[in-house]
Design a protein around this motif. Sequence first.
Motif, PDB file in Angstrom:
ATOM      1  N   VAL A 142       5.583 -23.256  10.394  1.00  0.00           N
ATOM      2  CA  VAL A 142       6.213 -23.045   9.090  1.00  0.00           C
ATOM      3  C   VAL A 142       7.292 -21.973   9.183  1.00  0.00           C
ATOM      4  N   ASP A 143       6.996 -20.909   9.902  1.00  0.00           N
ATOM      5  CA  ASP A 143       7.960 -19.819  10.055  1.00  0.00           C
ATOM      6  C   ASP A 143       9.207 -20.272  10.798  1.00  0.00           C
ATOM      7  N   VAL A 144       9.032 -21.119  11.813  1.00  0.00           N
ATOM      8  CA  VAL A 144      10.180 -21.618  12.566  1.00  0.00           C
ATOM      9  C   VAL A 144      11.063 -22.483  11.674  1.00  0.00           C
ATOM     10  N   VAL A 145      10.431 -23.344  10.874  1.00  0.00           N
ATOM     11  CA  VAL A 145      11.180 -24.194   9.948  1.00  0.00           C
ATOM     12  C   VAL A 145      12.044 -23.344   9.023  1.00  0.00           C
ATOM     13  N   ALA A 146      11.424 -22.334   8.421  1.00  0.00           N
ATOM     14  CA  ALA A 146      12.141 -21.477   7.474  1.00  0.00           C
ATOM     15  C   ALA A 146      13.257 -20.693   8.170  1.00  0.00           C
ATOM     16  N   SER A 147      12.964 -20.172   9.347  1.00  0.00           N
ATOM     17  CA  SER A 147      13.938 -19.343  10.051  1.00  0.00           C
ATOM     18  C   SER A 147      15.119 -20.148  10.573  1.00  0.00           C
ATOM     19  N   ALA A 148      14.880 -21.399  10.920  1.00  0.00           N
ATOM     20  CA  ALA A 148      15.935 -22.211  11.520  1.00  0.00           C
ATOM     21  C   ALA A 148      16.912 -22.786  10.498  1.00  0.00           C
ATOM     22  N   ARG A 149      16.534 -22.830   9.237  1.00  0.00           N
ATOM     23  CA  ARG A 149      17.394 -23.471   8.234  1.00  0.00           C
ATOM     24  C   ARG A 149      18.779 -22.833   8.177  1.00  0.00           C
ATOM     25  N   ARG A 150      18.816 -21.522   8.140  1.00  0.00           N
ATOM     26  CA  ARG A 150      20.101 -20.838   7.948  1.00  0.00           C
ATOM     27  C   ARG A 150      21.064 -21.067   9.117  1.00  0.00           C
ATOM     28  N   PRO A 151      20.682 -20.807  10.378  1.00  0.00           N
ATOM     29  CA  PRO A 151      21.619 -21.057  11.473  1.00  0.00           C
ATOM     30  C   PRO A 151      21.978 -22.527  11.644  1.00  0.00           C
ATOM     31  N   ASN A 152      21.023 -23.412  11.343  1.00  0.00           N
ATOM     32  CA  ASN A 152      21.315 -24.834  11.443  1.00  0.00           C
ATOM     33  C   ASN A 152      22.361 -25.251  10.421  1.00  0.00           C
ATOM     34  N   ALA A 153      22.192 -24.782   9.193  1.00  0.00           N
ATOM     35  CA  ALA A 153      23.143 -25.117   8.129  1.00  0.00           C
ATOM     36  C   ALA A 153      24.520 -24.527   8.437  1.00  0.00           C
ATOM     37  N   ALA A 154      24.533 -23.314   8.990  1.00  0.00           N
ATOM     38  CA  ALA A 154      25.809 -22.675   9.317  1.00  0.00           C
ATOM     39  C   ALA A 154      26.532 -23.439  10.413  1.00  0.00           C
TER      40      ALA A 154
END
Length: 251
Positions: A119-131
């Motif tokens: 769950v933490d990886v999912v949340a943490s990865a959203r921002r750099p992925n979207a950028a």
Amino acid sequence: MNRFVLLICAIVFPLQMVKSADLDPLIAPHAAKHREEINKILLKAESAERLARDAYLVVLDSLERDLVAKRDPAGAALIDTERKGAAGISLGSGENDKLPKKAQGPRRTLVKELAKVQVDVVASARRPNAAYLAALNAIPGTAENPALAKQIVAEKKRLLLGVGTVVNFQTDMAGTLWRRVNNNKVLHVFTLDKKWEGSDWTAEAPDKIRFHWASGGGVTLTLAEGGNMIIGEDGKPNMILERGRAAKVAE
């Protein structure tokens, strides 16, 4: 200590393993930044998983000592077997009813901790992925440069398949986790000691991996282009990458 990994979600994109030198100069700096940020997330996740597994092993060691003191060799043997297989426990691992009751609760706790890491990886990865996706969409000149446009499309496709890519079975496979295509509830861990669901595996080539069954025989699977999927001998997708291994992880 074995290192483990997990995770696939359309909103979570993979760490790019394509060398910056192979990418168009308009893409390369964005890819490098994304790779660095995702790698930090993978390293943090691996550290959290390692701590959870270490805590479970401490519990098993304590239980085994108690069982030996109580002259229960059968129970101690069960704990020893569990310890040897603890590296392969993942989110898809079920209950182990053979364990002494005092060990069943800690095992469930370990699985819950692994789920929290996911769950933490999912949340943490959203921002750099979207950028990174936004950066790809903002690159100009694609209409006049078909090669550039092709690379951008390839990067976007790679973004949809998992976190971390595997470009070479011989160097990148140990410590990764994959989900079966025909049953998405089944997760397979490729441990650093070359074990997979109780069987041995060997990377015969950068794109070929061989599974050796305990009963004899085996099967050879192929790494798909992009590093996010394994193809079976029938030519169909067999496994999809949940999460690769952090590029900077120490051996």
